[in-house]
Design an enzyme around this catalytic site. Structure first.
Site, PDB file in Angstrom:
ATOM      1  N   GLU A 163      66.185   1.908  28.178  1.00  0.00           N
ATOM      2  CA  GLU A 163      64.990   2.001  27.336  1.00  0.00           C
ATOM      3  C   GLU A 163      65.015   0.923  26.267  1.00  0.00           C
ATOM      4  O   GLU A 163      64.000   0.265  26.001  1.00  0.00           O
ATOM      5  CB  GLU A 163      64.924   3.379  26.691  1.00  0.00           C
ATOM      6  CG  GLU A 163      63.751   3.590  25.754  1.00  0.00           C
ATOM      7  CD  GLU A 163      63.754   4.971  25.118  1.00  0.00           C
ATOM      8  OE1 GLU A 163      62.688   5.411  24.662  1.00  0.00           O
ATOM      9  OE2 GLU A 163      64.828   5.617  25.087  1.00  0.00           O
TER      10      GLU A 163
ATOM     11  N   GLU B 257      63.123  13.492  28.657  1.00  0.00           N
ATOM     12  CA  GLU B 257      61.709  13.888  28.633  1.00  0.00           C
ATOM     13  C   GLU B 257      61.156  14.332  29.984  1.00  0.00           C
ATOM     14  O   GLU B 257      60.393  15.284  30.056  1.00  0.00           O
ATOM     15  CB  GLU B 257      60.856  12.726  28.084  1.00  0.00           C
ATOM     16  CG  GLU B 257      61.220  12.349  26.657  1.00  0.00           C
ATOM     17  CD  GLU B 257      60.438  11.157  26.160  1.00  0.00           C
ATOM     18  OE1 GLU B 257      59.193  11.194  26.246  1.00  0.00           O
ATOM     19  OE2 GLU B 257      61.063  10.184  25.689  1.00  0.00           O
TER      20      GLU B 257
END
Length: 908
Positions: free
Chosen positions: A772, A469
């Site tokens: 994550e 991202e």
């Protein structure tokens, strides 16, 4: 009577920058660290080469002292220096020598300073995003002699590199950087004097899409700020009283380059054989529309290559690919100097993990394609180069950036050696401020991967991840900024980002989830619009400035963001007062009085990714009741703003916000506390770890209920097999909430837990950055999600504040008053930490031997510490080095050892 002796002040900064070149503010602020070995500063004298001289000023101020000299204008240059009068340990006043001066140079302050015009390539056909080539914009000019001084001011809609006579200008990367381009566009200033020569000179810029119109983020949207790239540059050559300006205009030429395509997400392709790389086939550049009012000088340190990594190993696989392992997950690119014979195409595929055959795997990084349900987009991160066969050929793709540990080198017959390829670590050039180490190797490794994960995500803005991202998610930064501010100087870095957060704020007060951002209309996925305004994410506009203030003592960052905070809180308040969750309204048509303070409608991410919980469902979350989380943040932001108002001298607002905070707190208690004092969840049943943690960390419960909530949290942890059950928002507060409420033992059990979910699982499974997902690498070795998300690494603050035992005192800002209180556990026998705050370097070390804790604390000028050790009263000490001993609970104190402050050993 003063005498000159001892060292001078150090660490001079202008606007919190170590380099103040091309700044565009006319009211700079100056900071320095008081001399070592002194007790406190009594006065200072600041002088500048432009004639400003404060004379002796009786003050201990040394942070952000405002400029008060001659009016500053475009291009002004001056040096400033400072000397200080300081109280010595013996009580005498000592005058320091002058500090080494710091240079300051202003850039172009006004739109009228620009004679240059925006130009760009005249593209008759624009390829698809990710496939667009780089262009060169160039012109020649003649000089009779090298000027006395020469500056270049440059910026772009896209990413640019500037060259003078074939030599790259400066060492900054990815210029002009990532900002909300509609409101702010950074200009870089360069000293180019030494690059010029008598006779013919050439200025050349290489321009690619970058953040301006390249593909970006999870949804791979493109053309977010515009559909055309553009470049603006102004060279100013000065000799005697003459200034010659060479600016971009219609006389410049444009040509192709060796860059076949360049994209931040997809990667960069280069053909070094291209004749266009030499500037042939040139045509006139096109004039472009572009703003001059949005141009700004630097607010944060520049982005650079800060480290180069030699491969840990290079392996030839059975399929012919060469697998390069850097041994560390990084953000950046590789430099490849072995390219093969002319015409050889070498492809570089970057990733964080390997497949079963030992080649790079990217499947876990592929984002969902929201336009095609059930399908995924490509992960990108692929570079390629076609060799020109030149022995000096080097491939370094500086118009893209990747998150990776491994590189699969494909198509190269020659065998690579360690000298042929290196990893270039690219980040905002942040100064290190903090350190930590202890007697447990795994905790040291954990701290190391936290640092690396942050550094990898500190590229221009605080990003969530450097591969999938590259986005400045607000929630991630509000969670991690306390940890980051301890380890690195992130003041300017955060100020730059907050400028974008304010610019991106919606008219109704909503704070965008991601900054920089072009706005909710520019997205390929509906959720990128409706998810804005979530609790825990929008609250960053309050929480981040507050944390930077605590770290630096800078009230300016609170003033700058005060209006934005109020607009955000206004949105929250109006939403809470004007809406009720449909389920609540159906159950009881008439609202109870306290419900006006419940924020239970609208979209909220909630705790997000709790281990063992349901998979995130953004669309279901639109109608979900997340009031227990959202109302907690409503109370927290209101309480912080009450404190901020008090700091800023807004007493009436402080009282009003304090009253609002109290009302929201009581409403939360009425709605979410059971009669026995424990927390219930939104279904009315037992609470979750996360909600218990927030209840304690955000002071949501009355003092009489803290024991019950702590017991509830401990029970939930035990029921989970002594595992954490927190997701995104509550994890940073979990261990402190336990430690502060009598369960330090359980906090350490969770810290040292080495089965899923836990921090040490990452260490034991070979992570070099924070994952994550708690199970980012499964027990079978399979990857999941990003392997470089720093938010869970906020646990490092527990190591600093509790294990090593260094924290600020309540009410202190800028590290003037601290508490030193080591709280060992888990069999640790030693720990140390240091932090370079505005006062100077604080260093804490302790070790346990034969049941006795021995502590040494070194404090800088102007610092007071309260030292809390077991078995004795607190000792209050000032600057200098101090030693203490204390028997650990359950241990006998050896003869001659004391904890009473009268027996503490101290040296200046």
């Amino acid at each position: 009577m003063s005498e000159i002796a001892g060292p001078a002040a150090a660490r001079l900064r202008t606007n919190q920058l170590a380099e103040a070149f091309g700044i565009t503010g006319t009211a700079p602020r100056f900071s320095w660290t008081p001399p070592q070995g002194t007790v406190r500063q009594a006065a200072y004298q600041l002088t500048a080469s432009n004639g400003w001289d404060t004379g002796r000023v009786a003050s201990d101020a040394h942070r952000l002292v405002p400029y008060d000299g001659p009016v500053l204008r475009s291009r002004d240059r001056f040096e400033w220096k400072v000397r200080t009068w300081n109280v010595a340990p013996d009580g005498t006043e000592v005058l320091s020598g002058w500090a080494e001066p710091m240079s300051v140079e202003l850039g172009l302050l006004h739109p009228g300073d620009w004679l240059a015009q925006w130009i760009g390539p005249d593209e008759h056909v624009v390829p698809a995003p990710g496939q667009r080539p780089g262009y060169a914009l160039h012109r020649e000019f003649a000089l009779a002699a090298v000027p006395d001084s020469a500056r270049a001011y440059a910026t772009a809609h896209g990413i640019y590199e500037l060259f003078i006579n074939g030599r790259r200008v400066g060492d900054q990367q990815l210029t002009p950087g990532s900002t909300s381009y509609h409101s702010t566009l950074q200009v870089q200033a360069f000293d180019i004097t030494r690059l010029l020569r008598p006779g013919s000179n050439t200025v050349r810029a290489v321009l690619t899409d970058g953040w301006f119109r390249g593909s970006f983020g999870f949804t791979r949207d493109a053309d977010m700020y515009g559909t055309q790239t553009a470049f603006l540059a102004q060279l100013e050559l000065e000799s005697a009283e003459t200034r010659t300006v060479i600016g971009t205009d219609g006389s410049w030429l444009v040509s192709g380059t060796e860059i076949v395509s360049a994209d931040l997400m997809e990667g960069q392709r280069v053909d070094l054989r291209s004749a266009a790389a030499e500037g042939t086939e040139a045509r006139p550049a096109a004039l472009r529309e572009g703003s001059y009012a949005t141009l700004s000088g630097p607010v944060a340190p520049p982005t650079r290559i800060v480290e180069e990594l030699v491969p840990a190993s290079i392996t030839r696989l059975g399929n012919g690919h060469q697998m390069v392992d850097l041994g560390q997950n990084i953000n950046g690119w590789v430099r490849l100097s072995r390219l093969g014979a002319r015409g050889t195409e070498v492809t570089l595929v970057h990733g964080e993990t390997l497949d079963v055959d030992g080649d790079v795997s990217q499947d876990h990084l592929r984002p969902i394609d929201f336009t095609k349900p059930g399908q995924f987009l490509a992960a990108g991160q692929v570079d390629s180069v076609v060799s020109a066969g030149a022995p000096e050929g080097v491939f370094e793709p500086r118009h893209t950036v990747h998150g990776f540990r491994y590189v699969s080198v494909r198509g190269l017959a020659e065998t690579l050696g360690p000298a042929d390829i290196s990893g270039c670590m690219v980040q905002t050039d942040l100064e290190r401020l903090g350190t930590f180490s202890c007697s447990d190797g795994r905790l040291n490794k954990l701290h190391g991967i936290v640092e690396w994960s942050f550094r990898d995500n500190a590229c221009e803005v605080p990003t969530d991840c450097p591969q999938r991202e590259k986005a400045g998610w607000t929630g991630d930064w509000q969670l991690f900024v306390p940890t980051a501010a301890y380890l690195f100087d992130v003041a300017g870095f955060s100020r730059k980002w907050l400028n974008d957060v304010r610019a991106d704020q919606w008219d109704n007060g909503v704070v965008a989830n991601i900054s920089p951002s072009p706005g909710p209309a520019v997205t390929g996925a509906e959720f990128m619009a409706f998810t804005n305004g979530s609790s825990g994410w929008g609250d960053a506009v309050v929480m981040v400035p507050w944390e930077i203030y605590l770290a630096t003592g800078d009230t300016g960052i609170l003033e700058e963001n005060w209006d934005a905070m109020n607009r955000w809180l206004g949105f929250v308040r109006s939403t809470a007062e004007g809406n009720r969750h449909p389920a609540r309204a159906a159950a009881e048509p008439a609202p109870a009085p306290h419900e006006q303070y419940l924020w239970d409608t609208g979209f909220h991410f909630g705790e997000w990714m709790e281990p063992g919980g349901p998979a995130p469902d953004l669309f279901a979350a639109r109608s979900m009741d997340n009031g227990i989380v959202a109302t907690a943040y409503y109370r927290h932001s209101a309480a912080l703003m009450a404190g901020i108002a008090a700091v800023l001298g807004r007493d009436a607002e402080a009282r009003e916000l304090g009253e609002l905070s109290g009302n929201v707190r009581r409403a939360w208690q009425q709605e979410y506390l059971l009669p026995d004092g424990t927390v219930r969840d939104k279904t009315g049943e037992g609470g979750t770890q996360a909600n218990c943690v927030r209840a304690l960390a955000f002071d949501l419960v009355p003092e009489t209920a803290r024991t019950a909530v702590t017991g509830q949290l401990a029970t939930l942890v035990r029921e989970a097999g002594t595992h954490l059950g927190t997701g995104f928002l509550a994890t940073p507060y979990l261990l402190p909430a336990l430690a502060d409420n009598g369960r330090l033992d359980l906090a350490y059990e969770l810290l040292m837990q080495d089965s899923e979910p836990s921090w040490l699982v990452m260490v034991d499974r070979g992570a070099t950055t924070v994952w994550e997902d708690w199970n980012g690498i499964g027990a079978d070795g399979s990857p999941k999600g990003s392997l470089n998300h720093y938010s869970k690494g906020a646990v490092a603050s527990f190591l600093h504040r509790y294990t090593a035992g260094l924290r600020q005192s309540p009410g202190s800002a800028g590290w003037e008053r601290i508490i030193i209180e080591p709280r060992p556990g888990a069999g640790l026998t030693s720990a140390s930490t240091s932090h370079r705050g505005p006062q100077g370097l604080i260093n804490i070390e302790w070790a346990i031997d034969d049941g006795v804790l021995a502590l040494t604390a070194a404090l800088p000028s102007g610092t007071t510490a309260e030292v809390r050790l077991p078995g004795g009263p607190a000792a209050v000490v000032g600057p200098g080095t101090h030693s203490f001993t204390a028997a650990m609970p359950g241990s006998a104190m050896p003869a001659g050892a004391h904890t009473h402050p009268d027996y503490a050993g101290s040296t200046p």
